[in-house]
Design a protein around this motif. Sequence first.
Motif, PDB file in Angstrom:
ATOM      1  N   GLY A 163      22.277  75.196  73.803  1.00 17.74           N
ATOM      2  CA  GLY A 163      23.628  74.977  74.312  1.00 17.74           C
ATOM      3  C   GLY A 163      23.857  73.555  74.778  1.00 17.74           C
ATOM      4  N   LEU A 164      22.774  72.788  74.880  1.00 12.85           N
ATOM      5  CA  LEU A 164      22.897  71.402  75.328  1.00 12.85           C
ATOM      6  C   LEU A 164      23.222  70.483  74.148  1.00 12.85           C
ATOM      7  N   ASN A 165      24.127  69.580  74.365  1.00 11.32           N
ATOM      8  CA  ASN A 165      24.490  68.640  73.309  1.00 11.32           C
ATOM      9  C   ASN A 165      23.476  67.502  73.222  1.00 11.32           C
ATOM     10  N   HIS A 166      22.983  67.268  72.009  1.00 11.32           N
ATOM     11  CA  HIS A 166      22.128  66.118  71.694  1.00 11.32           C
ATOM     12  C   HIS A 166      20.740  66.167  72.323  1.00 11.32           C
ATOM     13  N   HIS A 167      20.383  67.247  73.024  1.00 16.28           N
ATOM     14  CA  HIS A 167      19.070  67.301  73.668  1.00 16.28           C
ATOM     15  C   HIS A 167      18.152  68.364  73.073  1.00 16.28           C
ATOM     16  N   TYR A 168      18.671  69.212  72.207  1.00 18.84           N
ATOM     17  CA  TYR A 168      17.866  70.337  71.740  1.00 18.84           C
ATOM     18  C   TYR A 168      16.694  69.893  70.870  1.00 18.84           C
ATOM     19  N   TYR A 169      16.872  68.840  70.084  1.00 20.55           N
ATOM     20  CA  TYR A 169      15.754  68.355  69.267  1.00 20.55           C
ATOM     21  C   TYR A 169      14.623  67.833  70.160  1.00 20.55           C
ATOM     22  N   PHE A 170      15.006  67.108  71.186  1.00 18.06           N
ATOM     23  CA  PHE A 170      14.011  66.565  72.114  1.00 18.06           C
ATOM     24  C   PHE A 170      13.271  67.686  72.845  1.00 18.06           C
ATOM     25  N   LEU A 171      14.009  68.661  73.361  1.00 16.84           N
ATOM     26  CA  LEU A 171      13.388  69.736  74.129  1.00 16.84           C
ATOM     27  C   LEU A 171      12.497  70.619  73.257  1.00 16.84           C
ATOM     28  N   LEU A 172      12.948  70.902  72.041  1.00 17.24           N
ATOM     29  CA  LEU A 172      12.113  71.692  71.127  1.00 17.24           C
ATOM     30  C   LEU A 172      10.835  70.937  70.765  1.00 17.24           C
ATOM     31  N   SER A 173      10.964  69.648  70.544  1.00 13.65           N
ATOM     32  CA  SER A 173       9.790  68.832  70.220  1.00 13.65           C
ATOM     33  C   SER A 173       8.799  68.827  71.374  1.00 13.65           C
ATOM     34  N   GLN A 174       9.312  68.726  72.594  1.00 13.39           N
ATOM     35  CA  GLN A 174       8.439  68.728  73.764  1.00 13.39           C
ATOM     36  C   GLN A 174       7.766  70.082  73.961  1.00 13.39           C
ATOM     37  N   LYS A 175       8.498  71.149  73.691  1.00 10.37           N
ATOM     38  CA  LYS A 175       7.899  72.481  73.785  1.00 10.37           C
ATOM     39  C   LYS A 175       6.782  72.644  72.757  1.00 10.37           C
ATOM     40  N   PHE A 176       7.015  72.101  71.579  1.00  9.23           N
ATOM     41  CA  PHE A 176       5.976  72.158  70.555  1.00  9.23           C
ATOM     42  C   PHE A 176       4.739  71.383  71.002  1.00  9.23           C
ATOM     43  N   ILE A 177       4.939  70.175  71.508  1.00  6.72           N
ATOM     44  CA  ILE A 177       3.814  69.354  71.967  1.00  6.72           C
ATOM     45  C   ILE A 177       3.056  70.063  73.084  1.00  6.72           C
ATOM     46  N   PHE A 178       3.802  70.645  74.021  1.00  9.17           N
ATOM     47  CA  PHE A 178       3.175  71.375  75.127  1.00  9.17           C
ATOM     48  C   PHE A 178       2.301  72.511  74.604  1.00  9.17           C
ATOM     49  N   SER A 179       2.854  73.325  73.713  1.00  9.85           N
ATOM     50  CA  SER A 179       2.099  74.479  73.203  1.00  9.85           C
ATOM     51  C   SER A 179       0.890  74.028  72.394  1.00  9.85           C
ATOM     52  N   TYR A 180       1.069  72.965  71.610  1.00  7.98           N
ATOM     53  CA  TYR A 180      -0.043  72.491  70.784  1.00  7.98           C
ATOM     54  C   TYR A 180      -1.177  71.944  71.649  1.00  7.98           C
ATOM     55  N   LEU A 181      -0.833  71.216  72.698  1.00 10.57           N
ATOM     56  CA  LEU A 181      -1.862  70.674  73.587  1.00 10.57           C
ATOM     57  C   LEU A 181      -2.604  71.787  74.317  1.00 10.57           C
ATOM     58  N   VAL A 182      -1.861  72.787  74.782  1.00 13.58           N
ATOM     59  CA  VAL A 182      -2.482  73.898  75.510  1.00 13.58           C
ATOM     60  C   VAL A 182      -3.447  74.662  74.610  1.00 13.58           C
ATOM     61  N   ILE A 183      -2.997  75.008  73.412  1.00 15.29           N
ATOM     62  CA  ILE A 183      -3.844  75.794  72.514  1.00 15.29           C
ATOM     63  C   ILE A 183      -4.991  74.940  71.965  1.00 15.29           C
ATOM     64  N   SER A 184      -4.767  73.649  71.798  1.00 19.06           N
ATOM     65  CA  SER A 184      -5.855  72.760  71.387  1.00 19.06           C
ATOM     66  C   SER A 184      -6.941  72.715  72.460  1.00 19.06           C
ATOM     67  N   PHE A 185      -6.512  72.694  73.715  1.00 19.52           N
ATOM     68  CA  PHE A 185      -7.478  72.702  74.818  1.00 19.52           C
ATOM     69  C   PHE A 185      -8.288  73.999  74.814  1.00 19.52           C
ATOM     70  N   VAL A 186      -7.619  75.113  74.565  1.00 27.40           N
ATOM     71  CA  VAL A 186      -8.318  76.401  74.504  1.00 27.40           C
ATOM     72  C   VAL A 186      -9.297  76.420  73.335  1.00 27.40           C
ATOM     73  N   PHE A 187      -8.883  75.865  72.208  1.00 22.22           N
ATOM     74  CA  PHE A 187      -9.767  75.798  71.041  1.00 22.22           C
ATOM     75  C   PHE A 187     -10.983  74.923  71.348  1.00 22.22           C
ATOM     76  N   LEU A 188     -10.749  73.811  72.060  1.00 21.49           N
ATOM     77  CA  LEU A 188     -11.853  72.936  72.450  1.00 21.49           C
ATOM     78  C   LEU A 188     -12.792  73.657  73.413  1.00 21.49           C
ATOM     79  N   PHE A 189     -12.216  74.400  74.353  1.00 20.02           N
ATOM     80  CA  PHE A 189     -13.036  75.173  75.287  1.00 20.02           C
ATOM     81  C   PHE A 189     -13.874  76.209  74.539  1.00 20.02           C
ATOM     82  N   ASN A 190     -13.269  76.847  73.551  1.00 18.23           N
ATOM     83  CA  ASN A 190     -13.997  77.810  72.730  1.00 18.23           C
ATOM     84  C   ASN A 190     -15.179  77.142  72.026  1.00 18.23           C
ATOM     85  N   SER A 191     -14.963  75.915  71.565  1.00 20.07           N
ATOM     86  CA  SER A 191     -16.029  75.171  70.885  1.00 20.07           C
ATOM     87  C   SER A 191     -17.199  74.919  71.832  1.00 20.07           C
TER      88      SER A 191
END
Length: 246
Positions: free
Chosen positions: A86-114
């Motif tokens: 619903g936000l104008n001009h910010h949805y691409y930025f927020l979605l990108s940040q959510k993706f980065i957040f999730s990728y970093l979190v799951i990457s950390f878990v994968f590293l911990f698993n290693s």
Amino acid sequence: MTFSFSAEWLKTKNSLFRTTLYSSPILFNLLIFGYIFFTHQRVSESSFYSNYFSILNFLLPFTVSFIVALMNNCEREAGNFKNIFGLNHHYYFLLSQKFIFSYLVISFVFLFNSFLTIMLLKFTFNVSSIVFYSHFFYGFALTWISFITSYIIYFFLSIICSLITTLFIGLISSLLTAIVGLTALGNGIWILFPFTWGIRFITISINNKSLVDFFYEHTNFSYVLLVSPIICFLVFIIICVSLFRK
């Protein structure tokens, strides 16, 4: 418009997402080392490396799709996606940040698993070979790097689709990994399935073949491997915005 990673993390407090995130490395290692125990397999044998990463790559599509589906389902139930789109001009930025957040979190878990796997090998099975450990870290890195394109697809599908649909897609991907990635049936088509790339690269390295030589012989696929994450990210984020901004 600002984005806080700590705020994103706090949103998942007391959620099934957090529980799954914490428990998945432990459950996986219980599974793999239970397999070692019941099959009386020696961890120093070359077959163990192949079996370990075969199981890891088989479980990875379903596990990752399950985790990102839980995370984005929390957002969906809270109505946060409606706020984002619903936000104008910010949805691409927020979605990108959510993706980065999730990728970093799951990457950390994968590293911990290693690291957890390496620690169990060292202290439980008394494996002391540096070459053995370095080989394992190489396998982990190869698996996760090869999985980037698939991760992007699962992340955005978990936004577009329902929780059950995303889990079904992850389950089908795992089954296809077993069929296309681990058997001769997929020899001519595995390149078309990104979630099979990791186990195929592992297999190439196990067979004492150089990945550099493989990419040199398959130059076009090398380009696909490099640009596919970027293309998939751009295509899927545009699709998400187009669907939710109607």
